[in-house]
Motif scaffolding. Structure first.
Motif, short mmCIF file in Angstrom:
data_model
loop_
_atom_site.label_atom_id
_atom_site.label_comp_id
_atom_site.label_asym_id
_atom_site.label_seq_id
_atom_site.Cartn_x
_atom_site.Cartn_y
_atom_site.Cartn_z
N ASP A 440 38.59 43.74 50.59
CA ASP A 440 38.99 43.16 49.30
C ASP A 440 40.50 42.94 49.23
O ASP A 440 40.98 42.09 48.47
CB ASP A 440 38.56 44.09 48.15
N LEU A 444 43.16 40.26 47.20
CA LEU A 444 44.21 40.63 46.25
C LEU A 444 45.48 39.85 46.56
O LEU A 444 46.11 39.26 45.68
CB LEU A 444 44.46 42.14 46.35
N THR A 464 33.57 44.12 47.85
CA THR A 464 32.94 44.18 46.53
C THR A 464 33.26 42.92 45.75
O THR A 464 34.07 42.11 46.17
CB THR A 464 33.48 45.37 45.71
N ASP A 465 32.69 42.84 44.55
CA ASP A 465 32.94 41.69 43.68
C ASP A 465 34.42 41.52 43.36
O ASP A 465 34.87 40.42 43.05
CB ASP A 465 32.17 41.85 42.36
N LYS A 466 35.16 42.60 43.45
CA LYS A 466 36.59 42.52 43.14
C LYS A 466 37.27 41.44 43.98
O LYS A 466 38.16 40.73 43.50
CB LYS A 466 37.27 43.87 43.45
N LEU A 469 36.79 38.15 42.50
CA LEU A 469 37.47 38.10 41.20
C LEU A 469 38.97 37.89 41.36
O LEU A 469 39.58 37.15 40.60
CB LEU A 469 37.19 39.38 40.42
N TYR A 470 39.56 38.55 42.35
CA TYR A 470 41.00 38.36 42.58
C TYR A 470 41.30 36.88 42.78
O TYR A 470 42.27 36.34 42.27
CB TYR A 470 41.46 39.11 43.84
N ALA A 492 30.96 38.96 39.79
CA ALA A 492 32.05 38.03 40.09
C ALA A 492 31.70 36.62 39.62
O ALA A 492 32.53 35.92 39.03
CB ALA A 492 32.34 38.03 41.59
#
Lengths: 575, 232
Positions: A440, A444, A464-466, A469-470, A492
């Motif tokens: 992830d 970011l 992960t979905d993070k 999303l970033y 996401a």
């Protein structure tokens, strides 16, 4: 500007040619919108399902040039089923009905039939230019109609299409009165070519600047063609199997010397490893060299040729050139702007494959480099950090490490830091393709730094979905996001539905999104077409009891102003 | 997550083969080998084994299903991300190269007493890829990835899915054959043939699978009535 008559404003607008700028102009005020739309001649449509031909013509009745793109990018890798869509016929029919003065049509990843080509050839008296890229569905019969009926044909440019070759005589369908050709590219045709018809055609085309031959054009024919067309600027060699002692080869050498305008060389679709030296005399003029199909040419011959190419701006090559070869490129080609290195052996690492060292050498030696596509066996974070330092001007950075999920081969770490360095340094980055082991963290970095990023390709990456999303939250200019085999799911997907209105499209395959997630999305966003592509089991998703939690194999969503399309096959479910 | 790779590890070759069918690759597409199973629903393409008089060597073929090799990057569907046009060109080049190597190896072999498996001459690597398939009566050809298949049964299944699937949305592809071919039960209107490197048209199924994929240039689904002189 109210005190200028419309004609003056229109004249000013004539100087504004980029699509972005013209779109911006049309938003200034109603009067400018009106003037702009009547004077607009070139329109680019990035997704043929975002709009329909009727609305296009209502807004731009004076259309002369149309560019259309159909299937999503991953269709190039066989991820989109054959009959998914992207049919050009309805467009041509509508354009023909409207009697618009179409002169130029450029299509990419669309399904083109002989019927559409025939209709095209008969409907537009001033039709001049046909460019087909990665299209399919037609045969040489369709080409014959174009040749026969388009009296003022200037460009026939066929790039990497799937064309059924009926071994017909399409080249002889160009009438004797056709003398206007500027571009003729049929390199992707697999069948035989009528050499006599070809030579006659080239001989009567004094404006011919770009000629790209298919593999059925042998060396002696090439020599004769070059004699007929010494003005050639862009040449695609077909077959290059030769005997250095033969008369044909001597003739070729002599002909090449006379082609003083030659700037771009490609092809060598079937090439004997020797005798590239025939082209050495013109190498110092070359700005573009594409030897990415010349699998037979050994690295050493490539290097000898490239050593003469000091003005090269664009180089497409196979990895058989090796790291050593790339070092030669780095020390010779100081004007290099775009480099593509393709794999030559898919079965397992050859010794001559390129590594991170070649990439670093290029970045160090070529200050003007802004676009790269690099297939390699291995990479390190350290190399990528160095590349970022050397080349902060990347616009396109596409790295493909052949083995999915491969980490830094020295430290065994993920490649997050390396790609992070790239996005941080390259403030103008518009396109990025990732590969190797990635968590992830890389996303970011992308969300934080890649402010200009418009297209991002993700495969086998993230945790992960993070991660997703970033990207969705950070990349304000994102247009096309394509993801495969990554663990991003409904959270996401649904976090910011309005984001998709600012994007052209999103592709997700073999991820974690579920049917119910997609349904929710479709409900919240009626301005989107949310397509579920499920080729193997037509109705399995509906019948199954816990359908909601069913994972969706392929999701393709895109903004549109014309709602659900009517031409989707049964295995495409539009929610 | 990475379903294709996970399935591939330690499974039989047939499941490996799954991941690579055109645009496909989900678990549900598993077709069982041999046996009427998935074929029972439709008619099937006849291959050499249906013609016992031809003396098929297909026993060798079934023996060639060795244990699974670990998945390589070329065995994940759509990976590496190289355009199909370029991929085909690359693969055809490799096939031609190995063909040349075979020829040279073959010339040496003449002096040899022991018959050796020709395919072993190329280090066990058999470079193949997408080859064209045409069917009589269908205007537009298709392409099939030979790398994705491990046996004639596999290949036959894919071709049947491609051309005989009853899909009303299908444009131009065997559209007229929407009636399920189960009515033909055992005999079929069509036969599978291929053009080899020498340009000869042969019935598919005569030679061991590995030898077949090194020599095949393209496939044709031919009407049985027209397949004269091919061992019928």
């Amino acid at each position: 500007m109210n005190y200028f008559p419309d004609e003056v404003i229109e004249h000013v607008f004539d100087f504004v040619t980029s699509h972005k700028d013209r779109n911006a102009i049309s938003l200034v005020c109603k009067s400018w919108y009106k003037i702009e739309r009547y004077s607009r001649q070139k329109v680019f449509i990035g997704n043929c399902y975002a709009i329909n031909p009727e609305r296009l013509l209502r807004r731009f009745p004076c259309l002369k040039s149309l560019t259309l793109k159909g299937k999503p990018h991953f269709a190039d890798f066989n991820l989109v089923p054959h009959e998914w869509g992207g049919f050009v016929l309805p467009w041509i029919e509508a354009l023909a009905r409207s009697r618009v003065g179409l002169e130029e049509l450029r299509l990419k990843r669309m399904v083109v039939t002989d019927e559409s080509l025939e209709l095209l050839s008969r409907s537009f008296v001033n039709f001049k230019s046909l460019v087909l890229v990665s299209c399919e569905g037609f045969t040489t019969d369709g080409l014959a109609s174009i040749a026969a009926n388009c009296r003022h044909l200037r460009d026939l440019d066929l790039q990497e299409n799937e064309i059924d070759d009926h071994r017909g005589q399409w080249l002889s369908c160009f009438p004797d009165t056709c003398t206007t050709l500027v571009t003729l590219n049929f390199a992707c045709l697999e069948g035989e070519t009528n050499l006599v018809a070809l030579e006659r055609l080239v001989a009567r085309s004094p404006n011919l600047k770009s000629l790209k031959l298919n593999r059925a054009v042998p060396l002696d024919a090439l020599a004769r063609l070059m004699v007929c067309a010494p003005q050639i600027v862009d040449l695609g060699v077909g077959s290059y199997e030769n005997d250095p002692d033969s008369e044909s080869y001597m003739k070729l050498k002599a002909a090449v010397k006379k082609c003083t305008s030659l700037r771009s060389l490609s092809g060598f679709l079937e090439a004997a490893p020797h005798c590239l030296s025939a082209f050495h005399p013109i190498c110092h003029n070359l700005t573009s060299l594409n030897l990415s199909y010349a699998a037979e040419i050994h690295g050493s011959h490539l290097i000898k040729l490239i050593q003469h190419c000091k003005k090269l701006q664009r180089l497409w090559i196979l990895d058989s050139i090796g790291d050593k070869g790339l070092e030669v490129v780095a020390s010779t080609c100081k004007e290099l702007q775009e480099l593509r290195v393709f794999p030559s052996d898919l079965l397992g690492g050859g010794n001559t494959a390129v590594t991170e060292e070649g990439l670093v050498a290029i970045s160090a030696g070529c200050p003007k480099l802004h676009s790269i596509l690099y297939f390699c066996q291995q990479m390190t974070n350290a190399a990528l950090v160095t590349v970022a330092k050397n080349c902060p001007n990347f616009i396109r950075f596409r790295l493909c490490i052949l083995e999915p999920n491969k980490p830094d081969h020295v430290t065994s770490q993920p490649l997050d830091e390396g790609f992070g360095a790239i996005v941080k340094a390259c403030k103008s980055l518009r396109r990025l393709s990732l590969s190797g082991l990635l968590t992830d963290q890389v996303f970011l970095y992308i969300g934080m730094y890649a402010n200009q990023l418009e297209m991002l390709s993700i495969a086998f990456a993230g945790d992960t979905d993070k991660g997703m999303l970033y990207v969705l939250n950070g990349c304000k200019k994102m247009k096309k996001l394509e993801i495969r085999d990554s663990p991003f799911g409904d959270t996401a997907l649904l976090a910011d539905v309005s984001k998709y209105e600012t994007m052209r499209s999103l592709w997700m395959s073999s991820c974690e999104v579920t049917l119910s997630g997609c349904k929710k999305l479709a409900q919240k966003a009626p301005w989107l077409n949310v397509e579920i592509i499920n080729e193997n089991d037509n109705n399995r998703m509906e019948e199954n009891g816990h359908e909601g939690r069913q994972k969706v194999d392929k999701l393709y969503l895109y903004r549109t102003v014309v709602g659900t399309r009517m031409d989707a096959p049964p295995f495409v479910w539009i929610l | 997550m990475i379903t294709e790779l996970e399935m591939g590890k330690g499974e039989s070759e047939l499941e490996l083969g799954l991941g690579l069918s055109l645009g496909g690759g989900t678990a549900a597409k598993i077709g069982k080998p041999g046996g009427g199973g998935a074929w029972g629903e439709r008619g099937r393409l006849l291959t050499a084994k249906d013609f016992p008089s031809v003396g098929s060597k297909r026993a060798a073929d079934s023996a060639s299903h060795a244990g699974a090799s670990p998945p390589r990057s070329s065995q994940v569907v759509g990976w590496p991300p190289i355009g199909s046009h370029r991929m085909n060109s690359l693969v055809n080049n490799q096939a031609t190269k190995s063909g040349r190597e075979e020829e040279e190896a073959g010339k040496k072999k003449v002096k040899d007493d022991e018959p050796k498996d020709v395919t072993k001459k190329v280090n066990g690597k058999v470079p193949v890829g997408f080859i064209k398939v045409n069917m009589d009566g269908v205007a537009i050809g298709r392409k099939v990835d030979l790398n994705a298949h491990s046996s004639y049964d596999n290949l036959s299944q894919t071709l049947e899915d491609m051309f005989f699937r009853t899909n009303p949305g299908t444009i131009g592809l065997a559209g007229q054959f929407t009636k399920p071919l189960r009515l033909l039960d055992g005999s079929s209107e069509f036969v599978l043939t291929y053009e080899d490197k020498e340009g000869d048209w042969m019935l598919v199924g005569d030679v061991p699978w590995r030898m077949f994929i090194t020599s095949v240039k393209r496939l044709r689904v031919m009407k049985t009535s027209e397949a004269n002189g091919l061992g019928m």
